[in-house]
Design a protein around this motif. Structure first.
Motif, PDB file in Angstrom:
ATOM      1  N   CYS A 173    -128.923 -88.127 -75.413  1.00 30.34           N
ATOM      2  CA  CYS A 173    -128.865 -89.080 -76.516  1.00 30.34           C
ATOM      3  C   CYS A 173    -128.725 -90.496 -75.949  1.00 30.34           C
ATOM      4  O   CYS A 173    -127.981 -90.715 -74.994  1.00 30.34           O
ATOM      5  N   THR A 174    -129.418 -91.440 -76.563  1.00 38.65           N
ATOM      6  CA  THR A 174    -129.359 -92.816 -76.061  1.00 38.65           C
ATOM      7  C   THR A 174    -128.045 -93.495 -76.389  1.00 38.65           C
ATOM      8  O   THR A 174    -127.675 -94.474 -75.747  1.00 38.65           O
ATOM      9  N   VAL A 175    -127.302 -93.000 -77.365  1.00 36.55           N
ATOM     10  CA  VAL A 175    -126.040 -93.632 -77.761  1.00 36.55           C
ATOM     11  C   VAL A 175    -124.845 -92.988 -77.055  1.00 36.55           C
ATOM     12  O   VAL A 175    -124.071 -93.650 -76.378  1.00 36.55           O
ATOM     13  N   CYS A 176    -124.701 -91.670 -77.192  1.00 35.44           N
ATOM     14  CA  CYS A 176    -123.490 -91.006 -76.694  1.00 35.44           C
ATOM     15  C   CYS A 176    -123.709 -90.163 -75.433  1.00 35.44           C
ATOM     16  O   CYS A 176    -122.778 -89.543 -74.932  1.00 35.44           O
ATOM     17  N   GLN A 177    -124.945 -90.111 -74.925  1.00 37.16           N
ATOM     18  CA  GLN A 177    -125.296 -89.373 -73.705  1.00 37.16           C
ATOM     19  C   GLN A 177    -125.055 -87.870 -73.795  1.00 37.16           C
ATOM     20  O   GLN A 177    -124.894 -87.197 -72.783  1.00 37.16           O
ATOM     21  N   THR A 178    -125.022 -87.315 -74.999  1.00 34.30           N
ATOM     22  CA  THR A 178    -124.898 -85.865 -75.161  1.00 34.30           C
ATOM     23  C   THR A 178    -126.226 -85.221 -74.779  1.00 34.30           C
ATOM     24  O   THR A 178    -127.268 -85.643 -75.264  1.00 34.30           O
ATOM     25  N   PRO A 179    -126.210 -84.203 -73.920  1.00 30.00           N
ATOM     26  CA  PRO A 179    -127.476 -83.579 -73.523  1.00 30.00           C
ATOM     27  C   PRO A 179    -128.114 -82.822 -74.686  1.00 30.00           C
ATOM     28  O   PRO A 179    -127.447 -82.406 -75.631  1.00 30.00           O
ATOM     29  N   ILE A 180    -129.417 -82.653 -74.564  1.00 26.72           N
ATOM     30  CA  ILE A 180    -130.183 -82.024 -75.636  1.00 26.72           C
ATOM     31  C   ILE A 180    -129.773 -80.569 -75.861  1.00 26.72           C
ATOM     32  O   ILE A 180    -129.841 -80.061 -76.965  1.00 26.72           O
ATOM     33  N   ASP A 181    -129.309 -79.906 -74.811  1.00 28.65           N
ATOM     34  CA  ASP A 181    -128.963 -78.481 -74.921  1.00 28.65           C
ATOM     35  C   ASP A 181    -127.456 -78.259 -75.062  1.00 28.65           C
ATOM     36  O   ASP A 181    -126.956 -77.189 -74.719  1.00 28.65           O
ATOM     37  N   TYR A 182    -126.736 -79.227 -75.603  1.00 23.60           N
ATOM     38  CA  TYR A 182    -125.284 -79.102 -75.753  1.00 23.60           C
ATOM     39  C   TYR A 182    -124.955 -77.945 -76.686  1.00 23.60           C
ATOM     40  O   TYR A 182    -125.482 -77.844 -77.783  1.00 23.60           O
ATOM     41  N   ARG A 183    -124.080 -77.056 -76.234  1.00 27.41           N
ATOM     42  CA  ARG A 183    -123.693 -75.893 -77.028  1.00 27.41           C
ATOM     43  C   ARG A 183    -122.390 -76.198 -77.762  1.00 27.41           C
ATOM     44  O   ARG A 183    -121.402 -76.591 -77.154  1.00 27.41           O
ATOM     45  N   ILE A 184    -122.408 -75.971 -79.064  1.00 28.53           N
ATOM     46  CA  ILE A 184    -121.244 -76.250 -79.892  1.00 28.53           C
ATOM     47  C   ILE A 184    -120.399 -74.989 -79.995  1.00 28.53           C
ATOM     48  O   ILE A 184    -120.921 -73.903 -80.248  1.00 28.53           O
ATOM     49  N   ARG A 185    -119.103 -75.138 -79.791  1.00 29.28           N
ATOM     50  CA  ARG A 185    -118.202 -73.994 -79.951  1.00 29.28           C
ATOM     51  C   ARG A 185    -118.033 -73.696 -81.441  1.00 29.28           C
ATOM     52  O   ARG A 185    -117.925 -74.617 -82.246  1.00 29.28           O
ATOM     53  N   PRO A 186    -117.980 -72.421 -81.806  1.00 29.13           N
ATOM     54  CA  PRO A 186    -117.838 -72.079 -83.226  1.00 29.13           C
ATOM     55  C   PRO A 186    -116.546 -72.611 -83.844  1.00 29.13           C
ATOM     56  O   PRO A 186    -116.498 -72.881 -85.043  1.00 29.13           O
ATOM     57  N   SER A 187    -115.511 -72.791 -83.046  1.00 31.54           N
ATOM     58  CA  SER A 187    -114.223 -73.223 -83.588  1.00 31.54           C
ATOM     59  C   SER A 187    -114.266 -74.638 -84.156  1.00 31.54           C
ATOM     60  O   SER A 187    -113.560 -74.950 -85.101  1.00 31.54           O
ATOM     61  N   ASN A 188    -115.119 -75.514 -83.596  1.00 30.13           N
ATOM     62  CA  ASN A 188    -115.186 -76.880 -84.121  1.00 30.13           C
ATOM     63  C   ASN A 188    -116.601 -77.270 -84.551  1.00 30.13           C
ATOM     64  O   ASN A 188    -116.985 -78.425 -84.462  1.00 30.13           O
ATOM     65  N   ALA A 189    -117.352 -76.313 -85.039  1.00 34.05           N
ATOM     66  CA  ALA A 189    -118.728 -76.568 -85.459  1.00 34.05           C
ATOM     67  C   ALA A 189    -118.798 -77.509 -86.654  1.00 34.05           C
ATOM     68  O   ALA A 189    -119.790 -78.217 -86.836  1.00 34.05           O
ATOM     69  N   SER A 190    -117.764 -77.564 -87.468  1.00 35.93           N
ATOM     70  CA  SER A 190    -117.792 -78.425 -88.648  1.00 35.93           C
ATOM     71  C   SER A 190    -117.760 -79.908 -88.275  1.00 35.93           C
ATOM     72  O   SER A 190    -118.137 -80.762 -89.072  1.00 35.93           O
ATOM     73  N   SER A 191    -117.353 -80.240 -87.066  1.00 38.01           N
ATOM     74  CA  SER A 191    -117.275 -81.635 -86.620  1.00 38.01           C
ATOM     75  C   SER A 191    -118.613 -82.173 -86.133  1.00 38.01           C
ATOM     76  O   SER A 191    -118.745 -83.372 -85.898  1.00 38.01           O
ATOM     77  N   PHE A 192    -119.606 -81.302 -85.946  1.00 38.67           N
ATOM     78  CA  PHE A 192    -120.882 -81.704 -85.375  1.00 38.67           C
ATOM     79  C   PHE A 192    -121.985 -81.678 -86.428  1.00 38.67           C
ATOM     80  O   PHE A 192    -121.861 -81.050 -87.467  1.00 38.67           O
ATOM     81  N   HIS A 193    -123.091 -82.349 -86.093  1.00 34.68           N
ATOM     82  CA  HIS A 193    -124.268 -82.355 -86.953  1.00 34.68           C
ATOM     83  C   HIS A 193    -125.107 -81.112 -86.673  1.00 34.68           C
ATOM     84  O   HIS A 193    -125.022 -80.513 -85.605  1.00 34.68           O
ATOM     85  N   GLU A 194    -125.942 -80.771 -87.616  1.00 32.70           N
ATOM     86  CA  GLU A 194    -126.832 -79.618 -87.453  1.00 32.70           C
ATOM     87  C   GLU A 194    -127.971 -79.998 -86.503  1.00 32.70           C
ATOM     88  O   GLU A 194    -128.593 -81.043 -86.671  1.00 32.70           O
ATOM     89  N   PRO A 195    -128.255 -79.177 -85.474  1.00 30.98           N
ATOM     90  CA  PRO A 195    -129.344 -79.522 -84.553  1.00 30.98           C
ATOM     91  C   PRO A 195    -130.695 -79.444 -85.266  1.00 30.98           C
ATOM     92  O   PRO A 195    -130.937 -78.538 -86.056  1.00 30.98           O
ATOM     93  N   GLU A 196    -131.549 -80.422 -84.984  1.00 28.47           N
ATOM     94  CA  GLU A 196    -132.879 -80.471 -85.585  1.00 28.47           C
ATOM     95  C   GLU A 196    -133.896 -80.894 -84.547  1.00 28.47           C
ATOM     96  O   GLU A 196    -133.548 -81.448 -83.519  1.00 28.47           O
ATOM     97  N   GLY A 197    -135.155 -80.664 -84.845  1.00 23.00           N
ATOM     98  CA  GLY A 197    -136.241 -81.160 -84.010  1.00 23.00           C
ATOM     99  C   GLY A 197    -136.884 -80.072 -83.185  1.00 23.00           C
ATOM    100  O   GLY A 197    -136.413 -78.942 -83.110  1.00 23.00           O
ATOM    101  N   ASP A 198    -137.988 -80.462 -82.559  1.00 24.08           N
ATOM    102  CA  ASP A 198    -138.773 -79.502 -81.786  1.00 24.08           C
ATOM    103  C   ASP A 198    -138.352 -79.462 -80.325  1.00 24.08           C
ATOM    104  O   ASP A 198    -138.916 -78.723 -79.539  1.00 24.08           O
ATOM    105  N   ALA A 199    -137.359 -80.225 -79.956  1.00 24.11           N
ATOM    106  CA  ALA A 199    -136.989 -80.322 -78.552  1.00 24.11           C
ATOM    107  C   ALA A 199    -136.308 -79.066 -78.025  1.00 24.11           C
ATOM    108  O   ALA A 199    -136.442 -78.731 -76.859  1.00 24.11           O
ATOM    109  N   LEU A 200    -135.562 -78.372 -78.858  1.00 20.85           N
ATOM    110  CA  LEU A 200    -134.823 -77.206 -78.372  1.00 20.85           C
ATOM    111  C   LEU A 200    -135.773 -76.115 -77.881  1.00 20.85           C
ATOM    112  O   LEU A 200    -135.553 -75.514 -76.830  1.00 20.85           O
ATOM    113  N   ARG A 201    -136.852 -75.881 -78.611  1.00 23.83           N
ATOM    114  CA  ARG A 201    -137.826 -74.871 -78.181  1.00 23.83           C
ATOM    115  C   ARG A 201    -138.495 -75.317 -76.879  1.00 23.83           C
ATOM    116  O   ARG A 201    -138.645 -74.542 -75.940  1.00 23.83           O
ATOM    117  N   ALA A 202    -138.859 -76.579 -76.807  1.00 20.98           N
ATOM    118  CA  ALA A 202    -139.522 -77.098 -75.613  1.00 20.98           C
ATOM    119  C   ALA A 202    -138.582 -77.063 -74.416  1.00 20.98           C
ATOM    120  O   ALA A 202    -138.993 -76.708 -73.307  1.00 20.98           O
TER     121      ALA A 202
END
Length: 135
Positions: free
Chosen positions: A73-102
């Motif tokens: 990410c250009t703002v927060c430097q979070t990598p594209i393949d960042y894995r969200i833990r189920p315990s705090n999934a409500s704090s994150f946005h839903e992943p979108e886009g075609d990048a995950l498959r690629a």
């Protein structure tokens, strides 16, 4: 397995230079970055400086850390393949886009390439041992 590796290489070659879009799971920003770059690995130099109060001199040491390129990410430097833990999934946005498959395709191709390099290295070592035994 060989056919699958060839299919992955062909699909990656078709995506070379292509920019992928995705939504950052941490900050929600829409990003666009190249899937592949010319140089696949990045090397960071970390300089450690240790001061000794008793003698007044410094000891400087450097370490190197290499990591593979992955779009971040250009703002927060979070990598594209960042894995969200189920315990705090409500704090994150839903992943979108075609990048995950690629990116999954890219990771699989890297793993296949690494495996080939390792097999070549082991074959060279084995050949070297056989040559030493002959002498």
């Amino acid at each position: 397995a060989v056919r699958r590796a060839e299919e992955m290489r062909a699909s990656l070659q078709s995506m070379e230079g292509e920019k992928v879009e995705w939504r950052c799971v941490a900050c929600g920003r829409r990003n666009k970055a190249p899937l592949q770059v010319k140089y696949d690995e990045r090397c960071d130099i970390i300089v450690h400086r240790i001061r000794r109060k008793s003698t007044g001199d410094d000891r400087i040491r450097a370490t190197f850390r290499t990591e593979r390129y992955r779009p971040t990410c250009t703002v927060c430097q979070t990598p594209i393949d960042y894995r969200i833990r189920p315990s705090n999934a409500s704090s994150f946005h839903e992943p979108e886009g075609d990048a995950l498959r690629a990116f999954t395709l890219l990771a699989a191709a890297r793993a296949a390439r690494d495996k080939e390099k390792e097999e070549e290295r082991l074959a060279m070592l084995q050949k070297k041992k056989e040559d030493e035994r002959k002498l």
